[in-house]
Design a protein around this motif. Structure first.
Motif, PDB file in Angstrom:
ATOM      1  N   THR A 105     -20.638 142.209  84.163  1.00  0.00           N
ATOM      2  CA  THR A 105     -21.359 143.128  85.048  1.00  0.00           C
ATOM      3  C   THR A 105     -22.439 142.382  85.824  1.00  0.00           C
ATOM      4  O   THR A 105     -22.616 142.584  87.031  1.00  0.00           O
ATOM      5  N   ALA A 106     -23.153 141.492  85.129  1.00  0.00           N
ATOM      6  CA  ALA A 106     -24.187 140.698  85.795  1.00  0.00           C
ATOM      7  C   ALA A 106     -23.572 139.771  86.840  1.00  0.00           C
ATOM      8  O   ALA A 106     -24.144 139.583  87.924  1.00  0.00           O
ATOM      9  N   THR A 107     -22.416 139.200  86.547  1.00  0.00           N
ATOM     10  CA  THR A 107     -21.743 138.331  87.514  1.00  0.00           C
ATOM     11  C   THR A 107     -21.388 139.100  88.777  1.00  0.00           C
ATOM     12  O   THR A 107     -21.603 138.626  89.902  1.00  0.00           O
ATOM     13  N   ARG A 108     -20.852 140.303  88.610  1.00  0.00           N
ATOM     14  CA  ARG A 108     -20.495 141.109  89.780  1.00  0.00           C
ATOM     15  C   ARG A 108     -21.730 141.524  90.569  1.00  0.00           C
ATOM     16  O   ARG A 108     -21.698 141.593  91.805  1.00  0.00           O
ATOM     17  N   GLU A 109     -22.843 141.768  89.864  1.00  0.00           N
ATOM     18  CA  GLU A 109     -24.081 142.106  90.566  1.00  0.00           C
ATOM     19  C   GLU A 109     -24.596 140.910  91.363  1.00  0.00           C
ATOM     20  O   GLU A 109     -25.066 141.066  92.494  1.00  0.00           O
ATOM     21  N   LEU A 110     -24.477 139.707  90.804  1.00  0.00           N
ATOM     22  CA  LEU A 110     -24.871 138.515  91.544  1.00  0.00           C
ATOM     23  C   LEU A 110     -23.990 138.316  92.770  1.00  0.00           C
ATOM     24  O   LEU A 110     -24.466 137.884  93.824  1.00  0.00           O
ATOM     25  N   ASP A 111     -22.702 138.634  92.652  1.00  0.00           N
ATOM     26  CA  ASP A 111     -21.811 138.574  93.818  1.00  0.00           C
ATOM     27  C   ASP A 111     -22.286 139.537  94.905  1.00  0.00           C
ATOM     28  O   ASP A 111     -22.282 139.208  96.094  1.00  0.00           O
ATOM     29  N   ALA A 112     -22.688 140.729  94.479  1.00  0.00           N
ATOM     30  CA  ALA A 112     -23.147 141.737  95.444  1.00  0.00           C
ATOM     31  C   ALA A 112     -24.461 141.308  96.093  1.00  0.00           C
ATOM     32  O   ALA A 112     -24.683 141.534  97.294  1.00  0.00           O
ATOM     33  N   ILE A 113     -25.340 140.683  95.307  1.00  0.00           N
ATOM     34  CA  ILE A 113     -26.604 140.179  95.857  1.00  0.00           C
ATOM     35  C   ILE A 113     -26.332 139.096  96.882  1.00  0.00           C
ATOM     36  O   ILE A 113     -26.946 139.055  97.958  1.00  0.00           O
TER      37      ILE A 113
END
Length: 229
Positions: free
Chosen positions: A28-36
């Motif tokens: 989930t954190a990885t996908r959030e970093l992608d979105a950032i």
């Protein structure tokens, strides 16, 4: 029996279930970093003046720091006039970057800019074994204008060049620079983590004052620097 602080000991199946539960959060954190990162790519930018800095070979325009590339990452290194050893955090952070050629494949370059006079800055670079390209903003308002004034802190700034026109696209400071570091990423994988007092750790985990485990500038110079400086 060991008296060291240790994680609970469980069977392999229990360990695997807890690892998989943690993996959900990690992904989930990885996908959030992608979105950032996607949002970062959509940021507007601001046009910069035509600054002149000092390099190893003399005055150099900001546009020329790109060395023909279209994108530039600048680390603004803290500088304390007259000091033999500069900021431990800045020295340690930048000592990681020994191989930056891969950025060329992405039309980018990564350099250091400091408030220190260029001769002193280059001497310090050699003393601590730094391999990055250094420039001085001692005689330019550039450092102040991008959040790193004389006596101020460190910063990371990103720029985009279109011809001779340079635009500022991103900035961070403080713990915002951690995402660029492999040291904390590796240390955070360890069971005991950074062992700093501010961290949320289990009862009995080893903890020390913040920064006390960091290599200081002298340590880095011993490991990597030029003994003749």
């Amino acid at each position: 029996m060991s008296t060291n602080a240790l994680p609970p000991i469980v069977d392999a199946d229990t360990w695997q279930r807890q690892l998989e539960a943690l993996r959900v959060r990690e992904k989930t954190a990885t996908r959030e970093l992608d979105a950032i990162a996607a949002q970062r790519r959509r940021l507007p930018m601001v046009e910069m003046p035509d600054y002149t800095l000092e390099g190893e070979d003399g005055p150099v325009r900001l546009a020329d720091l790109f060395d023909g590339k279209s994108q530039l990452i600048v680390y603004n290194h803290m500088w304390f006039p007259g000091e033999q050893w500069q900021c431990t955090g800045c020295t340690g952070f930048t000592s990681q970057f020994a191989r930056l050629e891969f950025l060329g494949n992405h039309d980018a370059r990564f350099v250091i800019v400091t408030q220190g006079p260029i001769d002193e800055a280059l001497t310090y670079k050699r003393r601590v074994g730094n391999r990055m390209a250094w420039y001085s903003t001692a005689n330019s308002p550039f450092g102040t204008d991008v959040g790193a004034p004389p006596g101020g802190g460190f910063a990371v700034n990103v720029f985009l060049r279109d011809g001779d026109t340079v635009y500022r696209t991103w900035h961070t400071n403080g713990r915002g620079t951690e995402q660029l570091s492999h040291t904390f990423a590796l240390i955070d994988l360890l069971p005991y983590g950074r062992q700093e007092q501010w961290q949320d750790s289990p009862e009995g985990w080893p903890q020390s004052p913040t920064y006390s485990r960091w290599s200081d500038s002298k340590d880095i110079a011993v490991l990597y620097g030029d003994p003749n400086t």
